[in-house]
Design a protein around this motif. Structure first.
Motif, PDB file in Angstrom:
ATOM      1  N   LEU A 151       0.832  -1.203   0.000  1.00  0.00           N
ATOM      2  CA  LEU A 151       0.000   0.000   0.000  1.00  0.00           C
ATOM      3  C   LEU A 151       0.866   1.253   0.000  1.00  0.00           C
ATOM      4  O   LEU A 151       0.504   2.281  -0.575  1.00  0.00           O
ATOM      5  N   GLY A 152       2.044   1.153   0.617  1.00  0.00           N
ATOM      6  CA  GLY A 152       2.928   2.313   0.722  1.00  0.00           C
ATOM      7  C   GLY A 152       3.347   2.884  -0.610  1.00  0.00           C
ATOM      8  O   GLY A 152       3.650   4.081  -0.717  1.00  0.00           O
ATOM      9  N   ALA A 153       3.368   2.046  -1.661  1.00  0.00           N
ATOM     10  CA  ALA A 153       3.764   2.541  -2.981  1.00  0.00           C
ATOM     11  C   ALA A 153       2.742   3.502  -3.565  1.00  0.00           C
ATOM     12  O   ALA A 153       3.049   4.244  -4.498  1.00  0.00           O
ATOM     13  N   GLY A 154       1.532   3.508  -3.016  1.00  0.00           N
ATOM     14  CA  GLY A 154       0.495   4.405  -3.500  1.00  0.00           C
ATOM     15  C   GLY A 154       0.182   5.524  -2.535  1.00  0.00           C
ATOM     16  O   GLY A 154      -0.897   6.137  -2.620  1.00  0.00           O
ATOM     17  N   GLN A 155       1.112   5.802  -1.644  1.00  0.00           N
ATOM     18  CA  GLN A 155       0.893   6.836  -0.641  1.00  0.00           C
ATOM     19  C   GLN A 155       1.856   7.996  -0.827  1.00  0.00           C
ATOM     20  O   GLN A 155       2.989   7.829  -1.261  1.00  0.00           O
ATOM     21  N   LYS A 157      -1.272  10.374   2.575  1.00  0.00           N
ATOM     22  CA  LYS A 157      -2.553  10.067   1.939  1.00  0.00           C
ATOM     23  C   LYS A 157      -2.372   8.909   0.954  1.00  0.00           C
ATOM     24  O   LYS A 157      -1.311   8.738   0.359  1.00  0.00           O
ATOM     25  N   THR A 158      -3.447   8.132   0.798  1.00  0.00           N
ATOM     26  CA  THR A 158      -3.417   6.973  -0.087  1.00  0.00           C
ATOM     27  C   THR A 158      -4.251   7.272  -1.332  1.00  0.00           C
ATOM     28  O   THR A 158      -5.399   7.711  -1.220  1.00  0.00           O
ATOM     29  N   TYR A 159      -3.680   7.012  -2.513  1.00  0.00           N
ATOM     30  CA  TYR A 159      -4.303   7.436  -3.766  1.00  0.00           C
ATOM     31  C   TYR A 159      -4.772   6.288  -4.650  1.00  0.00           C
ATOM     32  O   TYR A 159      -4.929   6.460  -5.854  1.00  0.00           O
ATOM     33  N   GLY A 160      -5.015   5.144  -4.080  1.00  0.00           N
ATOM     34  CA  GLY A 160      -5.528   4.040  -4.872  1.00  0.00           C
ATOM     35  C   GLY A 160      -5.411   2.736  -4.118  1.00  0.00           C
ATOM     36  O   GLY A 160      -4.957   2.682  -2.972  1.00  0.00           O
ATOM     37  N   VAL A 161      -5.836   1.669  -4.788  1.00  0.00           N
ATOM     38  CA  VAL A 161      -5.838   0.335  -4.192  1.00  0.00           C
ATOM     39  C   VAL A 161      -4.944  -0.563  -5.039  1.00  0.00           C
ATOM     40  O   VAL A 161      -5.133  -0.653  -6.267  1.00  0.00           O
ATOM     41  N   PRO A 162      -3.950  -1.235  -4.443  1.00  0.00           N
ATOM     42  CA  PRO A 162      -3.087  -2.111  -5.245  1.00  0.00           C
ATOM     43  C   PRO A 162      -3.879  -3.288  -5.804  1.00  0.00           C
ATOM     44  O   PRO A 162      -4.699  -3.890  -5.104  1.00  0.00           O
ATOM     45  N   ILE A 163      -3.629  -3.598  -7.069  1.00  0.00           N
ATOM     46  CA  ILE A 163      -4.326  -4.724  -7.697  1.00  0.00           C
ATOM     47  C   ILE A 163      -3.487  -5.992  -7.627  1.00  0.00           C
ATOM     48  O   ILE A 163      -3.981  -7.103  -7.841  1.00  0.00           O
ATOM     49  N   GLY A 201       8.227  -0.433  -1.733  1.00  0.00           N
ATOM     50  CA  GLY A 201       7.856   0.429  -2.848  1.00  0.00           C
ATOM     51  C   GLY A 201       8.998   1.368  -3.179  1.00  0.00           C
ATOM     52  O   GLY A 201       9.673   1.890  -2.284  1.00  0.00           O
ATOM     53  N   ARG A 202       9.224   1.601  -4.452  1.00  0.00           N
ATOM     54  CA  ARG A 202      10.347   2.446  -4.865  1.00  0.00           C
ATOM     55  C   ARG A 202      10.159   3.902  -4.453  1.00  0.00           C
ATOM     56  O   ARG A 202      11.133   4.608  -4.201  1.00  0.00           O
ATOM     57  N   THR A 203       8.931   4.356  -4.382  1.00  0.00           N
ATOM     58  CA  THR A 203       8.679   5.745  -4.001  1.00  0.00           C
ATOM     59  C   THR A 203       8.378   5.883  -2.513  1.00  0.00           C
ATOM     60  O   THR A 203       7.956   6.940  -2.061  1.00  0.00           O
ATOM     61  N   GLY A 204       8.589   4.792  -1.758  1.00  0.00           N
ATOM     62  CA  GLY A 204       8.340   4.829  -0.319  1.00  0.00           C
ATOM     63  C   GLY A 204       9.323   5.730   0.410  1.00  0.00           C
ATOM     64  O   GLY A 204      10.146   6.419  -0.201  1.00  0.00           O
ATOM     65  N   ASP A 205       9.238   5.722   1.725  1.00  0.00           N
ATOM     66  CA  ASP A 205      10.084   6.587   2.563  1.00  0.00           C
ATOM     67  C   ASP A 205       9.907   8.055   2.197  1.00  0.00           C
ATOM     68  O   ASP A 205      10.841   8.866   2.300  1.00  0.00           O
ATOM     69  N   ASN A 206       8.691   8.389   1.735  1.00  0.00           N
ATOM     70  CA  ASN A 206       8.350   9.773   1.372  1.00  0.00           C
ATOM     71  C   ASN A 206       9.210  10.330   0.238  1.00  0.00           C
ATOM     72  O   ASN A 206       9.376  11.547   0.125  1.00  0.00           O
ATOM     73  N   LEU A 207       9.744   9.459  -0.613  1.00  0.00           N
ATOM     74  CA  LEU A 207      10.529   9.948  -1.745  1.00  0.00           C
ATOM     75  C   LEU A 207       9.634  10.520  -2.831  1.00  0.00           C
ATOM     76  O   LEU A 207       9.984  11.512  -3.466  1.00  0.00           O
ATOM     77  N   GLY A 208       8.494   9.887  -3.061  1.00  0.00           N
ATOM     78  CA  GLY A 208       7.533  10.405  -4.031  1.00  0.00           C
ATOM     79  C   GLY A 208       8.172  10.692  -5.375  1.00  0.00           C
ATOM     80  O   GLY A 208       8.854   9.856  -5.967  1.00  0.00           O
ATOM     81  N   THR A 209       7.978  11.915  -5.860  1.00  0.00           N
ATOM     82  CA  THR A 209       8.483  12.285  -7.184  1.00  0.00           C
ATOM     83  C   THR A 209       9.998  12.505  -7.210  1.00  0.00           C
ATOM     84  O   THR A 209      10.564  12.761  -8.275  1.00  0.00           O
ATOM     85  N   LYS A 210      10.657  12.390  -6.070  1.00  0.00           N
ATOM     86  CA  LYS A 210      12.118  12.454  -6.054  1.00  0.00           C
ATOM     87  C   LYS A 210      12.729  11.166  -6.596  1.00  0.00           C
ATOM     88  O   LYS A 210      13.880  11.148  -7.038  1.00  0.00           O
ATOM     89  N   TYR A 211      11.954  10.079  -6.535  1.00  0.00           N
ATOM     90  CA  TYR A 211      12.518   8.777  -6.885  1.00  0.00           C
ATOM     91  C   TYR A 211      13.100   8.720  -8.303  1.00  0.00           C
ATOM     92  O   TYR A 211      14.213   8.202  -8.484  1.00  0.00           O
ATOM     93  N   PRO A 212      12.400   9.183  -9.343  1.00  0.00           N
ATOM     94  CA  PRO A 212      12.987   9.070 -10.690  1.00  0.00           C
ATOM     95  C   PRO A 212      14.364   9.706 -10.815  1.00  0.00           C
ATOM     96  O   PRO A 212      15.247   9.173 -11.506  1.00  0.00           O
ATOM     97  N   LYS A 213      14.581  10.828 -10.138  1.00  0.00           N
ATOM     98  CA  LYS A 213      15.889  11.484 -10.184  1.00  0.00           C
ATOM     99  C   LYS A 213      16.945  10.635  -9.476  1.00  0.00           C
ATOM    100  O   LYS A 213      18.076  10.494  -9.959  1.00  0.00           O
TER     101      LYS A 213
END
Length: 413
Positions: free
Chosen positions: A131-135, A139-145, A368-380
């Motif tokens: 779930l953390g990958a969508g947070q 806030k949570t922005y979806g449901v993992p499939i 999740g790759r964007t976890g730890d509050n990295l969010g949009t920083k991850y791609p860089k």
């Protein structure tokens, strides 16, 4: 956020998306109904599934249950991200959007998605690490499939000939010992993907995280140890130089020759594994000091984009709930070769196919790759990381030098 600030952020992100799309066409406003009509639009990243597939049948079934007609379009993953951003800017987003989990933070920051709280989507049964990958920002922005991840496939014949018990490979030391024994018998050790793209970062992350390193410190001693592990494999002949350009597909093709003891790859190769001309098995990627290393999660989230007509949300909520219910998850994740995001469904998967045991364990340890509050920083950060891996494996820089440059680049980007 105010409507004006949201539009500005969407516009800024959409410009970037348009450039990345390299001329791909965006959808027109006529693609998405904006009234309360009976057609609800679903976009997904599964273009491989035709209209007569089980996946599309499930979408239609959920639509019928909700009393609407589902109009589905499948896009390539990258194309879908660009179209979703541009559609949000234009105010004609689909009703339900299914996207790769690292994209969630990008869409959330752009103000393109509603939260699960907004639409009363129940995510209480979902595994927290998935779930953390969508947070983002709490806030949570979806449901993992569902989720896929990485493990080590092994060739039973090669390991038996080398006197290696794969169940004894529990850490880096025992893995290196196994590779040494395989080489002594004239066989090849391990293949993986280290290409200079997100695939390369994806494959390096289990070793990076398994060393104890964090993405906020690319040049830590632990990170250097992980990259040194890979460079030493090339120097010692345990891994081929081709890994520098290997995708996950080409590295799998190397493993399929029967010459390699191990291959790092994902759940998506399970069907191909059954077609190999030799007996195979799987083990978790080991962490440096033992136990399964945290591998990155792949897989998608089912989200509800922001709509001008808020009256559409109730039906969209029904569609998402249907798609992510336990019984439907079992069917969908079996079709996609995914591990379910719910423990009870994971147990049902293992009961049906014991070979999934290793994969379920790997997903439960994954991050999740964007976890730890990295969010949009991850791609860089990821680009800096794969650049460092390339520099070190090619011999252009030492692991320490490459990762020091990566940290500096990630900080300045």
């Amino acid at each position: 956020m105010t409507g004006l600030s949201r539009r500005r952020r969407l516009a800024a992100v959409a410009v970037i998306a348009l450039a990345a799309a390299a001329g791909s066409a965006c959808s027109s406003s006529s693609d998405t109904p904006t009234d309360g009509g009976g057609a609800y639009l679903v976009w997904d990243p599964y273009p491989q599934f035709a209209d007569d597939s089980e996946w599309v049948a499930l979408l239609k079934k959920c639509g019928t249950s909700a009393g609407v007609t589902v109009e589905r379009t499948g896009y390539d993953t990258t194309d879908l991200t660009n179209k979703a951003l541009l559609a949000a800017q234009q105010g004609n987003s689909p009703d339900v959007l299914i996207v790769d989990n690292p994209v969630i933070s990008t869409l959330a920051e752009a103000g393109a998605l509603t939260t699960t709280d907004d639409n009363k989507l129940d995510v209480s049964s979902m595994e927290k690490n998935l779930l953390g990958a969508g947070q983002s920002e709490g806030k949570t922005y979806g449901v993992p499939i569902g989720a896929n991840t990485l493990a080590l496939y092994y060739n039973k014949d090669v390991l038996t000939a080398a006197g290696v018990d794969p169940t004894a490979v529990k850490d880096w030391t025992s893995l290196n010992e196994a590779l040494g024994k395989v080489k002594a018998k004239g066989k090849k050790g391990i293949t993986f993907s280290a290409i200079g793209t997100e695939e390369g970062s994806f494959q390096f992350l289990p070793w990076f995280w398994g060393s104890g390193a964090q993405l906020t410190g690319l040049d830590s001693p632990q990170a250097v140890a992980a990259l040194t592990l890979w460079t030493d494999w090339l120097k010692q002949g345990h891994a081929p130089n081709s890994v520098i350009n290997n995708t996950q597909t080409t590295s799998w093709q190397e493993f399929a020759t029967g010459d390699y003891a191990f291959a790092e790859n994902g759940t998506w190769q399970l069907a191909n594994a059954e077609k190999l001309g030799f007996a195979y098995g799987t083990i978790a990627i080991p962490a440096s000091s033992g136990g399964p290393a945290p591998a990155p999660t792949g897989g998608e989230f089912v989200s509800i984009p922001v709509q001008k007509n808020t009256g559409r949300y109730d039906t969209s909520q029904k569609l998402v709930t249907c798609l992510t219910s336990a019984d439907n998850l079992l069917t969908t994740d079996t079709t996609l070769s995914y591990v379910a995001p719910v423990a009870a469904v994971q147990d049902r998967q293992v009961t049906a196919d014991p070979k999934l045991t290793v994969w379920v364990e790997a997903v439960r340890a994954a991050k999740g790759r964007t976890g730890d509050n990295l969010g949009t920083k991850y791609p860089k950060i990821s680009e800096s990381l794969w650049t460092a891996v390339q520099a070190a494996l090619s011999g252009g820089k030492s692991p320490q030098e490459a990762l020091a440059a990566a940290q500096a680049a990630a900080t300045n980007r």
